[in-house]
Each structure stands twice: as C-alpha cells, then as structure tokens.
Scaffold this motif. Structure first.
Motif, mmCIF file in Angstrom:
data_model
loop_
_atom_site.group_PDB
_atom_site.id
_atom_site.type_symbol
_atom_site.label_atom_id
_atom_site.label_comp_id
_atom_site.label_asym_id
_atom_site.label_seq_id
_atom_site.Cartn_x
_atom_site.Cartn_y
_atom_site.Cartn_z
ATOM 1 N N GLU A 70 0.811 -1.220 0.000
ATOM 2 C CA GLU A 70 0.000 0.000 0.000
ATOM 3 C C GLU A 70 0.842 1.267 0.000
ATOM 4 O OE1 GLU A 70 -1.923 0.811 3.950
ATOM 5 O OE2 GLU A 70 -1.075 -1.160 4.416
ATOM 6 N N TYR A 71 2.149 1.137 0.192
ATOM 7 C CA TYR A 71 3.026 2.306 0.246
ATOM 8 C C TYR A 71 3.732 2.592 -1.077
ATOM 9 C CZ TYR A 71 2.577 0.941 5.160
ATOM 10 O OH TYR A 71 2.085 0.571 6.383
ATOM 11 N N GLN A 72 3.645 1.675 -2.034
ATOM 12 C CA GLN A 72 4.532 1.736 -3.190
ATOM 13 C C GLN A 72 4.342 2.965 -4.080
ATOM 14 O OE1 GLN A 72 3.970 -1.731 -5.618
ATOM 15 N NE2 GLN A 72 1.761 -1.503 -5.742
ATOM 16 N N ASN A 73 3.183 3.599 -4.033
ATOM 17 C CA ASN A 73 2.959 4.783 -4.867
ATOM 18 C C ASN A 73 3.259 6.093 -4.144
ATOM 19 O OD1 ASN A 73 2.086 3.308 -7.151
ATOM 20 N ND2 ASN A 73 0.052 3.067 -6.240
ATOM 21 N N ILE A 74 3.771 5.995 -2.924
ATOM 22 C CA ILE A 74 4.085 7.204 -2.158
ATOM 23 C C ILE A 74 5.404 7.807 -2.637
ATOM 24 C CG2 ILE A 74 4.747 8.085 0.123
ATOM 25 C CD1 ILE A 74 2.823 6.082 1.357
ATOM 26 N N SER A 75 5.389 9.094 -2.877
ATOM 27 C CA SER A 75 6.607 9.845 -3.195
ATOM 28 C C SER A 75 6.372 11.274 -2.731
ATOM 29 C CB SER A 75 6.904 9.800 -4.696
ATOM 30 O OG SER A 75 8.081 10.524 -4.987
ATOM 31 N N LEU A 76 6.896 11.596 -1.547
ATOM 32 C CA LEU A 76 6.593 12.883 -0.929
ATOM 33 C C LEU A 76 7.859 13.622 -0.504
ATOM 34 C CD1 LEU A 76 3.649 11.872 1.448
ATOM 35 C CD2 LEU A 76 3.466 13.188 -0.663
ATOM 36 N N PRO A 77 7.970 14.890 -0.885
ATOM 37 C CA PRO A 77 9.048 15.708 -0.334
ATOM 38 C C PRO A 77 8.699 16.080 1.105
ATOM 39 C CG PRO A 77 7.668 17.023 -1.782
ATOM 40 C CD PRO A 77 7.159 15.617 -1.873
ATOM 41 N N VAL A 78 9.661 15.955 2.002
ATOM 42 C CA VAL A 78 9.448 16.294 3.412
ATOM 43 C C VAL A 78 10.018 17.674 3.718
ATOM 44 C CG1 VAL A 78 9.925 15.612 5.797
ATOM 45 C CG2 VAL A 78 9.489 13.858 4.063
ATOM 46 N N HIS A 79 11.230 17.909 3.237
ATOM 47 C CA HIS A 79 11.871 19.220 3.414
ATOM 48 C C HIS A 79 12.830 19.452 2.256
ATOM 49 C CE1 HIS A 79 13.378 22.746 5.425
ATOM 50 N NE2 HIS A 79 14.614 22.312 5.269
ATOM 51 N N PRO A 80 12.611 20.467 1.427
ATOM 52 C CA PRO A 80 11.472 21.386 1.485
ATOM 53 C C PRO A 80 10.173 20.657 1.157
ATOM 54 C CG PRO A 80 12.666 21.692 -0.552
ATOM 55 C CD PRO A 80 13.480 20.740 0.263
ATOM 56 N N ILE A 81 9.052 21.275 1.485
ATOM 57 C CA ILE A 81 7.765 20.597 1.379
ATOM 58 C C ILE A 81 7.343 20.368 -0.065
ATOM 59 C CG2 ILE A 81 6.296 22.646 1.378
ATOM 60 C CD1 ILE A 81 4.472 21.106 3.375
ATOM 61 N N SER A 82 7.981 21.038 -1.010
ATOM 62 C CA SER A 82 7.672 20.816 -2.421
ATOM 63 C C SER A 82 8.926 21.056 -3.252
ATOM 64 C CB SER A 82 6.551 21.753 -2.892
ATOM 65 O OG SER A 82 7.061 23.040 -3.189
ATOM 66 N N ASN A 83 8.820 20.746 -4.540
ATOM 67 C CA ASN A 83 9.940 20.953 -5.460
ATOM 68 C C ASN A 83 9.835 22.280 -6.202
ATOM 69 O OD1 ASN A 83 11.212 18.449 -4.907
ATOM 70 N ND2 ASN A 83 9.748 17.402 -6.237
ATOM 71 N N ALA A 84 9.041 23.191 -5.669
ATOM 72 C CA ALA A 84 8.885 24.500 -6.306
ATOM 73 C C ALA A 84 10.218 25.240 -6.332
ATOM 74 C CB ALA A 84 7.845 25.328 -5.554
ATOM 75 N N LYS A 85 10.481 25.907 -7.438
ATOM 76 C CA LYS A 85 11.698 26.706 -7.553
ATOM 77 C C LYS A 85 11.538 28.006 -6.763
ATOM 78 C CE LYS A 85 13.075 24.990 -12.112
ATOM 79 N NZ LYS A 85 14.228 24.246 -11.595
ATOM 80 N N MET A 86 12.650 28.530 -6.298
ATOM 81 C CA MET A 86 12.646 29.820 -5.611
ATOM 82 C C MET A 86 12.574 30.918 -6.671
ATOM 83 S SD MET A 86 12.785 29.188 -2.344
ATOM 84 C CE MET A 86 13.377 30.705 -1.626
ATOM 85 N N LEU A 87 11.409 31.538 -6.794
ATOM 86 C CA LEU A 87 11.229 32.586 -7.798
ATOM 87 C C LEU A 87 11.694 33.930 -7.246
ATOM 88 C CD1 LEU A 87 7.681 31.589 -9.100
ATOM 89 C CD2 LEU A 87 9.878 31.159 -10.220
ATOM 90 N N PRO A 88 12.253 34.786 -8.103
ATOM 91 C CA PRO A 88 12.735 36.100 -7.641
ATOM 92 C C PRO A 88 11.597 36.984 -7.146
ATOM 93 C CG PRO A 88 12.840 35.924 -10.041
ATOM 94 C CD PRO A 88 12.527 34.556 -9.533
ATOM 95 N N GLU A 89 11.929 37.889 -6.242
ATOM 96 C CA GLU A 89 10.912 38.703 -5.584
ATOM 97 C C GLU A 89 10.293 39.757 -6.495
ATOM 98 O OE1 GLU A 89 12.219 40.274 -1.880
ATOM 99 O OE2 GLU A 89 12.469 38.297 -0.956
ATOM 100 N N TYR A 90 10.907 40.035 -7.649
ATOM 101 C CA TYR A 90 10.277 41.008 -8.543
ATOM 102 C C TYR A 90 9.065 40.413 -9.266
ATOM 103 C CZ TYR A 90 13.509 38.733 -11.892
ATOM 104 O OH TYR A 90 14.209 37.823 -12.635
ATOM 105 N N ILE A 91 8.869 39.103 -9.164
ATOM 106 C CA ILE A 91 7.623 38.490 -9.640
ATOM 107 C C ILE A 91 6.571 38.723 -8.557
ATOM 108 C CG2 ILE A 91 6.478 36.307 -10.180
ATOM 109 C CD1 ILE A 91 9.116 35.322 -11.347
ATOM 110 N N PRO A 92 5.372 39.198 -8.914
ATOM 111 C CA PRO A 92 4.352 39.517 -7.903
ATOM 112 C C PRO A 92 4.125 38.383 -6.902
ATOM 113 C CG PRO A 92 3.642 40.286 -10.047
ATOM 114 C CD PRO A 92 4.914 39.513 -10.278
ATOM 115 N N GLY A 93 3.986 38.762 -5.633
ATOM 116 C CA GLY A 93 3.854 37.784 -4.559
ATOM 117 C C GLY A 93 2.683 36.836 -4.722
#
Length: 224
Positions: A70-93
C-alpha cells in the motif's frame, strides 16, 4: 550519478558524504549500508527516506518513497515541502504564492494543483500584459499576436486541464482524473512562462542598463 539540490538548484555528485538512504518499517529503520550487511532485502521495509546534503548551500533535503504494498505509490518531499523553484521577488507575490501552493499539494490533490496552476496563469497574463477580460479564454485570445502559435496552444491546454478541477462536468457522475504527473507538467509550463515573461525580461533590462552605463563611462573619459 548527479543529483540536484532543491534549495539552490545546484548539481550534487552522489557520494556517501552527500546522499544517504534509510529504510523504515514499524519495527525500526536501517541505513542502506547495513541493509545488505544484515542479509535483509529492500522489500522487508515499507518506506525509504532519502537524504541529500548539498555541499554548496550546506542544506539538507529529505524525501520519502514507498517500497511495497500500500506504500509503493508514495513519493513525498518532506523538506522542502515541495519541489517548487525559488522565484525572484520582482515576480508579484500572489503569483509566487499560487505557484508554490500548487506544488505543495501536487501529490495530495493533483486536480486542485491543476486548478491553482490555471489561476496562476490567469494572474500572470493579467499582470504582464495588463489586460483583464471576462474569462481566461478571452484573455489568451487577446494576446495571440504577442505569443507564438505553440505558446497560445499550450496556454489554452493548461486552461482546459485546470478547468477539470475548477468546474463540474454536465454529468456529475462523470469523473475525469488529473494525475500528479499531469499536474506537475502544468507547473513546468508555468516555470517556462515565468522565465519568458519575467526573468528573461528582467535579466535583459539589467544587461542593457550595464551596457549603457559602460558606454556613458567611456564617453565621459573621452571628454577629459
């Protein structure tokens, strides 16, 4: 094998000093190096904890993957919580927030993630092109002379996939699924347009400003 740090996006060589795996079940845990030493198999465990230490930024990331049953399809980021890229602050919040939230719920609710990607796209178009129509469909059509035909096509595709989560089908019993792989591709499209519309434009403006300042300095020296 080269890995990638989710914090600074640097390539990390896989060595015993940078990457480790730990196998976990109800009764305990075992480091990968000891697993085979104790004549145990990977399938004796339920989950795998992957640990990556980046020598560049010196931060450690953690990911959990399922191994069997039942665990075989699990794939979770723990830290950082996601794979989102760090976008520059001049992009609207608000755009950065929608993008990051869409990534954070990618595995838990791909359909909701796709809906947030659609919302983020609409915000990008309204902000960058300074337009606002009654629908995202109309907004995409209004910029057709400002984007390539391929870009327009993929913008409409993202809109329609996001609609799956945003609107019910006429037949409420009809269930259309959006997988986490599908939703992640939408996020990659958002990253493409963040780069095209914001990051490349910003970098070009900085480069042109530098060249103009260099020219100004040279011309001032010639007057001396």
């Amino acid at each position: 094998m080269a890995l990638k740090c989710p914090f600074c996006d640097s390539a990390v060589a896989e060595t015993s000093d940078t990457f480790r795996e730990e196998y976990i079940n109800f009764y305990g845990n075992r480091d990968r190096g000891l697993l085979f030493y104790e004549n145990e198999k990977e399938t004796d465990y339920d989950l795998k904890l992957k640990k990556l230490l980046c020598p560049g930024c010196e931060r450690t990331s953690y990911n959990i993957e399922g191994i069997q049953g039942e665990y075989q399809n699990i794939s979770l980021p723990v830290h950082p919580i996601s794979n989102a890229k760090m976008l520059p602050e001049y992009i609207p919040g608000v755009l950065r927030s929608d993008y990051e939230e869409a990534y954070s719920i990618l595995s838990l609710s791909p359909k909701a993630s796709a809906t947030l990607s659609r919302r983020c796209l609409q915000g990008m178009i309204r902000d960058f092109f300074e337009i606002s129509k009654s629908s995202l469909n109309d907004e995409i059509n209004s910029i057709e002379d400002l984007v390539s035909s391929d870009q327009k096509s993929v913008l409409h595709s993202l809109r329609k996939i996001g609609n799956v989560g945003a609107h019910l089908e006429k037949d409420v019993n009809l269930i259309i699924d959006v997988t986490s792989e599908d939703a992640e591709k939408l996020l990659l499209v958002l990253e493409y347009f963040f780069n095209e519309w914001y990051i490349s434009k910003h970098n070009t403006e900085l480069l042109f400003s530098d060249i103009q300042n260099i020219d100004k300095g040279i011309q001032e020296q010639r007057k001396i």
